[in-house]
Design an enzyme around this catalytic site. Structure first.
Site, PDB file in Angstrom:
ATOM      1  NE  ARG A 234      -2.496  -0.922   4.335  1.00 54.43           N
ATOM      2  CZ  ARG A 234      -1.265  -0.566   3.948  1.00 54.43           C
ATOM      3  NH1 ARG A 234      -0.205  -1.103   4.516  1.00 54.43           N
ATOM      4  NH2 ARG A 234      -1.091   0.354   3.016  1.00 54.43           N
ATOM      5  CD  GLU A 263      -0.949   0.284  11.357  1.00 53.30           C
ATOM      6  OE1 GLU A 263      -0.538   1.319  10.786  1.00 53.30           O
ATOM      7  OE2 GLU A 263      -0.788  -0.851  10.887  1.00 53.30           O
ATOM      8  CG  HIS A 281       2.573   0.779   8.964  1.00 57.80           C
ATOM      9  ND1 HIS A 281       1.223   0.787   8.743  1.00 57.80           N
ATOM     10  CD2 HIS A 281       3.132   0.556   7.742  1.00 57.80           C
ATOM     11  CE1 HIS A 281       0.977   0.581   7.466  1.00 57.80           C
ATOM     12  NE2 HIS A 281       2.127   0.435   6.824  1.00 57.80           N
TER      13      HIS A 281
HETATM   14  P1  NAP Z   1       0.893  -6.414  -5.288  1.00 58.65           P
HETATM   15  O1  NAP Z   1       2.046  -6.441  -6.212  1.00 58.65           O
HETATM   16  O2  NAP Z   1      -0.419  -5.965  -5.785  1.00 58.65           O
HETATM   17  O3  NAP Z   1       0.766  -7.885  -4.681  1.00 58.65           O
HETATM   18  C1  NAP Z   1      -0.304  -8.267  -3.888  1.00 58.65           C
HETATM   19  C2  NAP Z   1      -0.506  -9.751  -4.022  1.00 58.65           C
HETATM   20  O4  NAP Z   1      -1.584 -10.123  -3.171  1.00 58.65           O
HETATM   21  C3  NAP Z   1      -0.851 -10.175  -5.425  1.00 58.65           C
HETATM   22  O5  NAP Z   1       0.107 -11.085  -5.863  1.00 58.65           O
HETATM   23  C4  NAP Z   1      -2.224 -10.828  -5.319  1.00 58.65           C
HETATM   24  O6  NAP Z   1      -2.184 -12.050  -6.029  1.00 58.65           O
HETATM   25  C5  NAP Z   1      -2.370 -11.100  -3.832  1.00 58.65           C
HETATM   26  N1  NAP Z   1      -3.775 -11.017  -3.414  1.00 58.65           N
HETATM   27  C6  NAP Z   1      -4.658 -10.041  -3.678  1.00 58.65           C
HETATM   28  N2  NAP Z   1      -5.845 -10.349  -3.143  1.00 58.65           N
HETATM   29  C7  NAP Z   1      -5.699 -11.543  -2.551  1.00 58.65           C
HETATM   30  C8  NAP Z   1      -6.581 -12.385  -1.830  1.00 58.65           C
HETATM   31  N3  NAP Z   1      -7.869 -12.070  -1.641  1.00 58.65           N
HETATM   32  N4  NAP Z   1      -6.097 -13.543  -1.344  1.00 58.65           N
HETATM   33  C9  NAP Z   1      -4.804 -13.871  -1.544  1.00 58.65           C
HETATM   34  N5  NAP Z   1      -3.936 -13.111  -2.202  1.00 58.65           N
HETATM   35  C10 NAP Z   1      -4.375 -11.963  -2.711  1.00 58.65           C
HETATM   36  O7  NAP Z   1       1.208  -5.520  -4.022  1.00 58.65           O
HETATM   37  P2  NAP Z   1       2.615  -5.218  -3.336  1.00 58.65           P
HETATM   38  O8  NAP Z   1       3.225  -4.029  -3.971  1.00 58.65           O
HETATM   39  O9  NAP Z   1       3.416  -6.475  -3.254  1.00 58.65           O
HETATM   40  O10 NAP Z   1       2.115  -4.781  -1.866  1.00 58.65           O
HETATM   41  C11 NAP Z   1       1.348  -5.672  -1.100  1.00 58.65           C
HETATM   42  C12 NAP Z   1       0.799  -5.003   0.138  1.00 58.65           C
HETATM   43  O11 NAP Z   1       1.829  -4.869   1.114  1.00 58.65           O
HETATM   44  C13 NAP Z   1       0.266  -3.580  -0.025  1.00 58.65           C
HETATM   45  O12 NAP Z   1      -1.038  -3.566  -0.581  1.00 58.65           O
HETATM   46  C14 NAP Z   1       0.299  -3.063   1.409  1.00 58.65           C
HETATM   47  O13 NAP Z   1      -0.922  -3.347   2.051  1.00 58.65           O
HETATM   48  C15 NAP Z   1       1.431  -3.863   2.044  1.00 58.65           C
HETATM   49  N6  NAP Z   1       2.599  -3.005   2.349  1.00 58.65           N
HETATM   50  C16 NAP Z   1       2.906  -2.777   3.646  1.00 58.65           C
HETATM   51  C17 NAP Z   1       4.028  -2.014   3.940  1.00 58.65           C
HETATM   52  C18 NAP Z   1       4.433  -1.772   5.348  1.00 58.65           C
HETATM   53  O14 NAP Z   1       4.996  -0.728   5.634  1.00 58.65           O
HETATM   54  N7  NAP Z   1       4.197  -2.712   6.252  1.00 58.65           N
HETATM   55  C19 NAP Z   1       4.797  -1.436   2.930  1.00 58.65           C
HETATM   56  C20 NAP Z   1       4.421  -1.691   1.622  1.00 58.65           C
HETATM   57  C21 NAP Z   1       3.324  -2.487   1.336  1.00 58.65           C
HETATM   58  P3  NAP Z   1      -3.456 -12.587  -6.810  1.00 58.65           P
HETATM   59  O15 NAP Z   1      -3.897 -11.462  -7.697  1.00 58.65           O
HETATM   60  O16 NAP Z   1      -2.941 -13.777  -7.532  1.00 58.65           O
HETATM   61  O17 NAP Z   1      -4.452 -12.947  -5.754  1.00 58.65           O
HETATM   62  C1  8YV Z   2       3.172   3.297   4.135  1.00 58.45           C
HETATM   63  C2  8YV Z   2       2.726   1.115   3.359  1.00 58.45           C
HETATM   64  O1  8YV Z   2       2.546   3.699   2.987  1.00 58.45           O
HETATM   65  O2  8YV Z   2       3.284   1.399   1.091  1.00 58.45           O
HETATM   66  C3  8YV Z   2       2.459   0.974   1.910  1.00 58.45           C
HETATM   67  O3  8YV Z   2       1.416   0.389   1.583  1.00 58.45           O
HETATM   68  O4  8YV Z   2       2.042   0.580   4.163  1.00 58.45           O
HETATM   69  C4  8YV Z   2       3.829   1.963   3.837  1.00 58.45           C
HETATM   70  O5  8YV Z   2       4.908   2.038   2.970  1.00 58.45           O
HETATM   71  C5  8YV Z   2       3.989   4.402   4.561  1.00 58.45           C
HETATM   72  O6  8YV Z   2       4.363   4.151   5.840  1.00 58.45           O
HETATM   73  C6  8YV Z   2       3.195   5.699   4.561  1.00 58.45           C
HETATM   74  O7  8YV Z   2       3.886   6.700   4.030  1.00 58.45           O
END
Ligand code: NAP
Ligand code: 8YV
Length: 319
Positions: A234, A263, A281
């Site tokens: 993010r 964004e 994104h």
């Molecule tokens: P997840 O399985 O919950 O993993 C998040 C990780 O972040 C956990 O391992 C957690 O580990 C760590 N974390 C949480 N708070 C933290 C902190 N304060 N400092 C350091 N590490 C921390 O989530 P995910 O499914 O992998 O997704 C992660 C994120 O990717 C989403 O929340 C979203 O914001 C982003 N994302 C972006 C896109 C995009 O389109 N660019 C798409 C999908 C997801 P600990 O609990 O050990 O701290």
């Molecule tokens: C967006 C994302 O959700 O899954 C997330 O956290 O940031 C992305 O996959 C998606 O672009 C919105 O539909």
């Protein structure tokens, strides 16, 4: 019974999701994520579910205008835009779409890392501009082979990415709030210490209050003038003005960004820099993964109203 349930389609919902929802519910769509008084007067008290297709904040104030809301189904795994505490207080379940996007988001992070390290955009413009013919080859770049790479947030996406990064043969380090004994990668409790040891840093953690500006000027300085920062998490997790300053002053090597503070606004300084790769994104934006996300978002609403239990509630809402 199901077809009398009204669902608020918030923001621009994709046609596939609209079609699935319309087959089960009465859909009250509004492309404006902040519904006006006319829409609220007509539908505010009758909608029982909400399909969230917007990154605009979903606030306690809006929930209060939807007094019979029972469930918010968000499209995407990150839910930092939703006031989950307010939803819980009001007995509203919040669901998201984890796992189905892990592979594509991890692939995209890898793509951004490779593109930044090998200056892919510059190589492309070197050919298009005719500089290859007039000046000869573009400058040399740096290898990723054997390089230490740090991941902040070794969760579902971070672990998938780490597995893919193993092909480069270098150490993989991670920072988070706790060690994960089941993985072989090196846990670094101190963020700055880890960043100082890495050639590249990839952000895969959630946004929100707990991670706001975690990557600050000190972390960027620790990464250094040859370092690469990749952000698929993010925009809020990076101090964006500090990032711009570090790039302008040559204190950071390269950055590849899929997410931003405000964004779809992207500061001109980032757009102007040749050491920045920009992406709108789009990490989960493949036809296949988006379909899986839309289907899971629909399935959460269908399962909740049919069986009383959704498939993928956010952790705060799990029993
Ligand atoms: P997840 O399985 O919950 O993993 C998040 C990780 O972040 C956990 O391992 C957690 O580990 C760590 N974390 C949480 N708070 C933290 C902190 N304060 N400092 C350091 N590490 C921390 O989530 P995910 O499914 O992998 O997704 C992660 C994120 O990717 C989403 O929340 C979203 O914001 C982003 N994302 C972006 C896109 C995009 O389109 N660019 C798409 C999908 C997801 P600990 O609990 O050990 O701290
Ligand atoms: C967006 C994302 O959700 O899954 C997330 O956290 O940031 C992305 O996959 C998606 O672009 C919105 O539909």
């Amino acid at each position: 019974m199901e077809d009398r349930i009204e669902i608020y389609g918030r923001g621009r919902l994709p046609p596939r999701l609209e079609t699935r929802l319309a087959a089960h519910f009465t859909l009250r769509a509004d492309p404006d994520p902040f519904p006006g008084e006319a829409w609220l007067a007509r539908h505010g008290t009758t909608v029982r579910g909400l399909a969230n297709g917007s990154f605009a904040p979903l606030t306690a104030e809006l929930m209060d205008r939807l007094p019979n809301l029972e469930i918010i189904s968000s499209i995407g795994v990150g839910y930092d835009m939703i006031d989950v505490a307010a939803a819980k207080q009001r007995g509203i379940l919040v669901t998201h779409t984890p796992d189905v996007l892990n592979a594509d988001v991890a692939n995209y992070a890898l793509l951004l890392l490779l593109a930044a390290s090998r200056d892919l955009i510059l190589q492309d413009s070197h050919v298009r501009s005719g500089r290859w013919a007039s000046d000869g080859p573009a400058p040399l770049t740096h290898t990723l082979e054997g390089q230490p790479i740090g991941i902040v947030g070794l969760g579902r996406i971070g672990r998938e990415l780490a597995r893919k990064l193993e092909i480069f043969g270098g150490p993989i380090l991670y920072h988070g709030r706790r060690e994960q004994p089941e993985v072989s990668y090196e846990f670094c409790p101190d963020l700055y210490d880890m960043v100082g040891r890495c050639s590249a840093l990839i952000l895969c953690l959630p946004g929100g209050a707990g991670t706001d500006r975690l990557i600050d000027a000190r972390a960027l300085d620790a990464l250094g003038p040859e370092g690469i920062l990749v952000n698929v998490a993010r925009g809020s997790v990076v101090d964006q003005p500090a990032l711009i300053a570090a790039l302008q002053e040559g204190r950071l090597g390269r950055t590849a960004l899929d997410v931003f503070d405000d964004e779809p606004e992207v500061p001109q300084a980032l757009r102007d820099s040749e050491r920045v790769i920009l992406s709108p994104h789009a990490a989960s934006a493949t036809v296949e993964t988006r379909q899986a996300m839309f289907d899971l978002a629909a399935d959460n609403l269908i399962a909740y109203f049919r069986d009383g239990a959704a498939h993928t509630p956010v952790p705060e809402c799990r029993a």
